[in-house]
Design an enzyme around this catalytic site. Structure first.
Site, PDB file in Angstrom:
ATOM      1  N   TRP A  26       0.864  -1.180   0.000  1.00 35.81           N
ATOM      2  CA  TRP A  26       0.000   0.000   0.000  1.00 35.81           C
ATOM      3  C   TRP A  26       0.900   1.230   0.000  1.00 35.81           C
ATOM      4  CZ3 TRP A  26      -1.035   4.104   3.430  1.00 35.81           C
ATOM      5  CH2 TRP A  26      -2.288   4.727   3.316  1.00 35.81           C
ATOM      6  N   HIS A 101      -7.183   3.565   2.903  1.00 34.61           N
ATOM      7  CA  HIS A 101      -7.698   3.672   1.542  1.00 34.61           C
ATOM      8  C   HIS A 101      -7.497   5.075   0.971  1.00 34.61           C
ATOM      9  CE1 HIS A 101      -9.972   2.674  -1.965  1.00 34.61           C
ATOM     10  NE2 HIS A 101     -10.943   3.515  -1.702  1.00 34.61           N
ATOM     11  N   TRP A 102      -7.175   5.131  -0.326  1.00 36.76           N
ATOM     12  CA  TRP A 102      -7.040   6.372  -1.078  1.00 36.76           C
ATOM     13  C   TRP A 102      -8.116   6.447  -2.160  1.00 36.76           C
ATOM     14  CZ3 TRP A 102      -3.855  10.015   0.577  1.00 36.76           C
ATOM     15  CH2 TRP A 102      -2.688   9.672   1.268  1.00 36.76           C
ATOM     16  N   ASP A 118     -13.283   6.375  -6.873  1.00 43.49           N
ATOM     17  CA  ASP A 118     -12.965   5.484  -5.760  1.00 43.49           C
ATOM     18  C   ASP A 118     -12.939   4.039  -6.255  1.00 43.49           C
ATOM     19  OD1 ASP A 118     -12.813   4.021  -3.402  1.00 43.49           O
ATOM     20  OD2 ASP A 118     -14.136   5.369  -2.299  1.00 43.49           O
ATOM     21  N   CYS A 160      -5.030   1.066  -4.230  1.00 43.65           N
ATOM     22  CA  CYS A 160      -5.858   2.275  -4.304  1.00 43.65           C
ATOM     23  C   CYS A 160      -5.055   3.528  -4.638  1.00 43.65           C
ATOM     24  CB  CYS A 160      -6.642   2.469  -3.016  1.00 43.65           C
ATOM     25  SG  CYS A 160      -5.629   2.397  -1.509  1.00 43.65           S
TER      26      CYS A 160
END
Length: 212
Positions: A26, A101-102, A118, A160
């Site tokens: 991530w 989360h991005w 998203d 993400c």
């Protein structure tokens, strides 16, 4: 020793940051911040009058500030650009890095509309709406809703941030090039290639190559 790999404008990346670009990791705010500066100062340098790339740390500050404080911060930026790109994170702490989360919030000053991209089907809807409320402090009359744009769902829990970078690059290119683009055209193979591309961009601006 976590050596510095690249010092680029306001971005400083260490070996541990660059290691996050290996498959299965991530990516953090530092990688996204670097790429947004790369867009601003190199790839889209001729678009500085129309495109504004927000640093992830600034977006986090706006998100967690009061409406009044966020409005003051935004006023100080003197945002004259038409298109604003804001990386959104679900971290709820101001002084502690993290989050899971991005996603990407996009604002068009001409149409006064918000779009949210998203890759986890609206996981960051709350955060995107919260940030859009802050922007309405300086852009009164803007849409009261955020349009959720279709994005291929990521197949894992770590891509993400790569989606945010890739969507931003493709969307800017389409806006300044005058052609239509949809995030639904993204493929998992393209996202995988983007990890390698980002690492190459970073290392090409480094005087110190990371050892294994």
């Amino acid at each position: 020793m976590d050596e510095i790999i690249v010092n680029y404008h306001d971005s400083l990346l260490r070996k541990s940051d660059v290691r996050l670009l290996e498959p299965g990791n991530w990516i953090n705010d530092k990688i996204i911040g670097f790429m947004f500066q790369y867009f601003e100062f190199e790839l889209f340098q001729n678009c500085s009058d129309s495109v504004k790339f927000f640093d992830p740390d600034l977006v986090q500050l706006l998100k967690l500030s009061s409406d009044q404080d966020a409005g003051s911060i935004l006023q100080s930026l003197q945002l004259h650009q038409r298109f604003l790109f804001l990386p959104v994170n679900d971290n709820g702490a101001l002084m502690t890095p993290g989050g899971q989360h991005w996603s990407l919030l996009f604002y068009d000053k001409t149409s006064m509309t918000f779009e949210h991209y998203d890759s986890m089907e609206g996981a960051n809807n709350y955060e995107a709406n919260l940030i859009s409320r802050k922007l309405r402090q300086v852009f009164p009359g803007s849409s009261s809703s955020v349009a959720q744009k279709p994005v291929p769902k990521q197949r894992n829990g770590h891509d993400c941030g790569i989606y945010v970078i890739t969507i931003t690059e493709q969307l800017v290119a389409s806006l300044v090039g005058g052609h239509h683009w949809q995030a639904t055209s993204l493929s998992s193979e393209q996202i995988s290639r983007e990890r390698k591309n980002i690492k190459e961009i970073i290392l090409n601006r480094s005087s110190t190559l990371p050892s294994s």
